[in-house]
Design an enzyme around this catalytic site. Structure first.
Site, PDB file in Angstrom:
ATOM      1  N   ARG A  37      40.197  48.018  35.789  1.00 40.70           N
ATOM      2  CA  ARG A  37      40.908  47.918  37.087  1.00 40.70           C
ATOM      3  C   ARG A  37      40.460  46.710  37.907  1.00 40.70           C
ATOM      4  NH1 ARG A  37      40.692  53.668  36.766  1.00 40.70           N
ATOM      5  NH2 ARG A  37      42.733  54.316  36.005  1.00 40.70           N
ATOM      6  N   LYS A  66      47.931  33.746  40.793  1.00 36.43           N
ATOM      7  CA  LYS A  66      49.005  34.188  39.893  1.00 36.43           C
ATOM      8  C   LYS A  66      48.447  34.183  38.472  1.00 36.43           C
ATOM      9  CE  LYS A  66      53.267  32.954  42.293  1.00 36.43           C
ATOM     10  NZ  LYS A  66      54.478  32.104  42.283  1.00 36.43           N
ATOM     11  N   GLU A 108      53.069  17.822  39.850  1.00 33.11           N
ATOM     12  CA  GLU A 108      52.741  18.875  40.823  1.00 33.11           C
ATOM     13  C   GLU A 108      52.026  18.281  42.043  1.00 33.11           C
ATOM     14  OE1 GLU A 108      53.664  22.032  40.718  1.00 33.11           O
ATOM     15  OE2 GLU A 108      53.959  22.594  38.622  1.00 33.11           O
ATOM     16  N   LYS A 125      47.739  24.028  48.899  1.00 34.62           N
ATOM     17  CA  LYS A 125      48.044  25.297  48.229  1.00 34.62           C
ATOM     18  C   LYS A 125      47.295  26.440  48.922  1.00 34.62           C
ATOM     19  CE  LYS A 125      48.986  27.783  44.153  1.00 34.62           C
ATOM     20  NZ  LYS A 125      49.331  27.798  42.772  1.00 34.62           N
ATOM     21  N   GLU A 156      54.001  35.806  47.824  1.00 38.23           N
ATOM     22  CA  GLU A 156      55.316  35.147  47.788  1.00 38.23           C
ATOM     23  C   GLU A 156      56.442  35.985  48.384  1.00 38.23           C
ATOM     24  OE1 GLU A 156      55.825  32.558  44.396  1.00 38.23           O
ATOM     25  OE2 GLU A 156      57.999  32.688  44.601  1.00 38.23           O
ATOM     26  N   ARG A 160      55.376  30.958  50.331  1.00 39.72           N
ATOM     27  CA  ARG A 160      54.805  30.531  49.042  1.00 39.72           C
ATOM     28  C   ARG A 160      55.893  29.948  48.136  1.00 39.72           C
ATOM     29  NH1 ARG A 160      49.897  33.129  45.463  1.00 39.72           N
ATOM     30  NH2 ARG A 160      50.053  31.590  43.804  1.00 39.72           N
ATOM     31  N   ASN A 184      57.628  26.119  44.955  1.00 41.49           N
ATOM     32  CA  ASN A 184      58.592  26.016  43.858  1.00 41.49           C
ATOM     33  C   ASN A 184      59.552  24.842  44.043  1.00 41.49           C
ATOM     34  OD1 ASN A 184      57.540  28.300  42.610  1.00 41.49           O
ATOM     35  ND2 ASN A 184      58.801  29.670  43.851  1.00 41.49           N
ATOM     36  N   HIS A 219      61.346  23.405  41.100  1.00 42.54           N
ATOM     37  CA  HIS A 219      61.166  24.322  39.969  1.00 42.54           C
ATOM     38  C   HIS A 219      62.453  25.010  39.512  1.00 42.54           C
ATOM     39  CE1 HIS A 219      56.970  23.594  40.735  1.00 42.54           C
ATOM     40  NE2 HIS A 219      56.592  24.386  39.760  1.00 42.54           N
ATOM     41  N   HIS A 266      63.088  24.845  35.690  1.00 41.60           N
ATOM     42  CA  HIS A 266      63.144  25.992  34.773  1.00 41.60           C
ATOM     43  C   HIS A 266      64.399  25.949  33.915  1.00 41.60           C
ATOM     44  CE1 HIS A 266      60.046  28.356  37.340  1.00 41.60           C
ATOM     45  NE2 HIS A 266      59.477  27.641  36.389  1.00 41.60           N
ATOM     46  N   HIS A 290      56.070  20.826  31.583  1.00 39.73           N
ATOM     47  CA  HIS A 290      56.396  21.488  32.855  1.00 39.73           C
ATOM     48  C   HIS A 290      56.386  20.510  34.045  1.00 39.73           C
ATOM     49  CE1 HIS A 290      56.730  24.566  35.886  1.00 39.73           C
ATOM     50  NE2 HIS A 290      55.637  24.098  36.472  1.00 39.73           N
TER      51      HIS A 290
HETATM   52  N1  GLY Z   1      52.708  27.734  41.043  1.00 38.89           N
HETATM   53  C1  GLY Z   1      53.329  28.325  42.144  1.00 38.89           C
HETATM   54  C2  GLY Z   1      52.489  29.335  42.844  1.00 38.89           C
HETATM   55  O1  GLY Z   1      51.314  29.461  42.569  1.00 38.89           O
HETATM   56  O2  GLY Z   1      53.008  30.025  43.689  1.00 38.89           O
END
Ligand code: GLY
Length: 371
Positions: free
Chosen positions: A125, A147, A189, A231, A241, A245, A249, A252, A256, A270
């Site tokens: 956990r 993430k 990025e 960030k 998000e 957040r 993107n 993106h 994508h 990417h």
């Molecule tokens: N790579 C996008 C984020 O971490 O939200």
């Protein structure tokens, strides 16, 4: 000239952590990790290319602070971010008798960071983990913000969890072993941060980007630091998000669709897709009258000056039609209630999230871009 280690704090209450950015951090890993844990043994998950180049240095750095370590070396590449390697990682960690108070070290690029973070999130956990990102993309993006996850046969990153690391060590020396193409992909990025929220940083990149790509260490530290600060600021405002957040993107949604069309492989990395996507997002913003015509030109000029992919014609091989690309965009996981959200801009450094985009304008934009 000696460079200084920079620290960016991610202020998330009881999940707060520091990002250390500088040179020689692998050799100092034990001393730095000691500040957050007194465990005498740590488990490292890495991949074969990183292990061949840097594992000895990291293990030496841990041993210097009295920390023994064991390493699981997985194959390099995106296909490692999948169920079979997730299972292998979890079983290995269990065989190592990982406890909740242990720290697992994710030592690699985005694939290893995401996979290891997800294994740490799900085991007992929630086991703590340290990110030691070895690619520019991982240092400025995927190692920060919590993430974690793996890919499913149905799509990328569909299985995952938010699980913040306890510490991030971004050693810019390891960027010296990246190929120029991988480095520039990560730079996609970096540019994104300037474009989404800091015009001054974009201007700085216009001036120092070429130096940074050529290996200037101080410029690399400054760029990683500013990216991580931006960030951290966004993640502190919106960890899971629900709103802001999504600004991360920028570029993106287009990216994508292009990655899906090119098979998520070597045809388009990417960060290359992110750079092309940013150029398209600014062109769309200008066509919608949101920003001046000079803005997309400036974005394109900088990407070109860096020797990066900018146009759809820079992608090798055939691409599907504009309509097919829009269909691929509609499968993006950022679709909410059937509506695709775009990140557009009122100028350089002034991005915002909107679902209010006429799709015929997107189709025309892509048709022109494919011409
Ligand atoms: N790579 C996008 C984020 O971490 O939200």
């Amino acid at each position: 000239m000696a460079t200084k280690m920079e620290i960016v704090h991610v202020g998330l209450g009881d999940r707060a952590y520091d990002i250390h950015i500088g040179q020689g951090l692998l050799g100092r890993a034990g001393e730095l990790i000691r500040t957050i844990s007194d465990r005498k043994r740590m488990m490292i998950v890495t991949e074969e290319n990183v292990a061949a180049l840097h594992l000895k240095t990291l293990q030496g750095g841990l041993a210097a602070a009295g920390i023994e370590s064991e390493a699981l070396v997985l194959p390099a590449g995106e296909s490692t971010k999948s169920w079979p390697y997730f299972e292998q990682t979890v079983e290995w960690l269990l065989a190592q008798k990982v406890e909740r108070k242990d720290l697992v070290i994710a030592f690699g690029g985005g694939v290893i960071g995401d996979l290891t973070g997800f294994a740490a999130a799900t085991m007992r956990r929630g086991v703590g983990f340290v990110q030691i990102p070895t690619s520019l993309l991982a240092q400025v993006d995927s190692s920060v913000g919590g993430k974690t996850g793996i890919n499913a046969p149905q799509g990328k990153n569909l299985i995952g969890a938010f699980h913040q690391p306890s510490l991030v060590l971004a050693d810019v020396d390891v960027l010296g072993t990246m190929t120029n193409r991988d480095f520039l992909s990560g730079y996609g990025e970096v540019v994104k941060y300037g474009l989404l929220g800091d015009a001054g940083f974009f201007e700085w990149l216009e001036q120092y980007g070429p130096k940074l790509a050529a290996g200037d260490v101080q410029a690399r530290i400054s760029a990683v630091k500013r990216s991580c600060e931006m960030k951290a600021d966004i993640v502190e405002r919106d960890e899971t998000e629900q709103g802001d957040r999504a600004l991360l993107n920028l570029g993106h949604t287009f990216c994508h669709a292009l990655e899906a069309a090119t098979g998520y492989g070597d045809r388009l990395l990417h960060g290359e897709g992110v750079a092309i996507g940013c150029a398209l997002a600014f062109e769309l913003s200008s066509r919608l009258g949101l920003c001046s015509q000079e803005d997309p030109s400036r974005v394109r000029a900088h990407l070109k000056a860096m020797g990066m992919k900018v146009d759809l014609s820079d992608i090798e091989g055939d691409l599907p039609s504009a309509e097919a690309l829009v269909d691929l965009m509609a499968q993006d996981k950022k679709v909410v209630d059937g509506q695709l959200r775009f990140i557009l801009a009122r100028g350089i450094g002034e991005a915002f999230v909107t679902a209010d985009v006429p799709m015929d304008k997107v189709v025309t934009l892509l048709r022109d871009a494919l011409d």
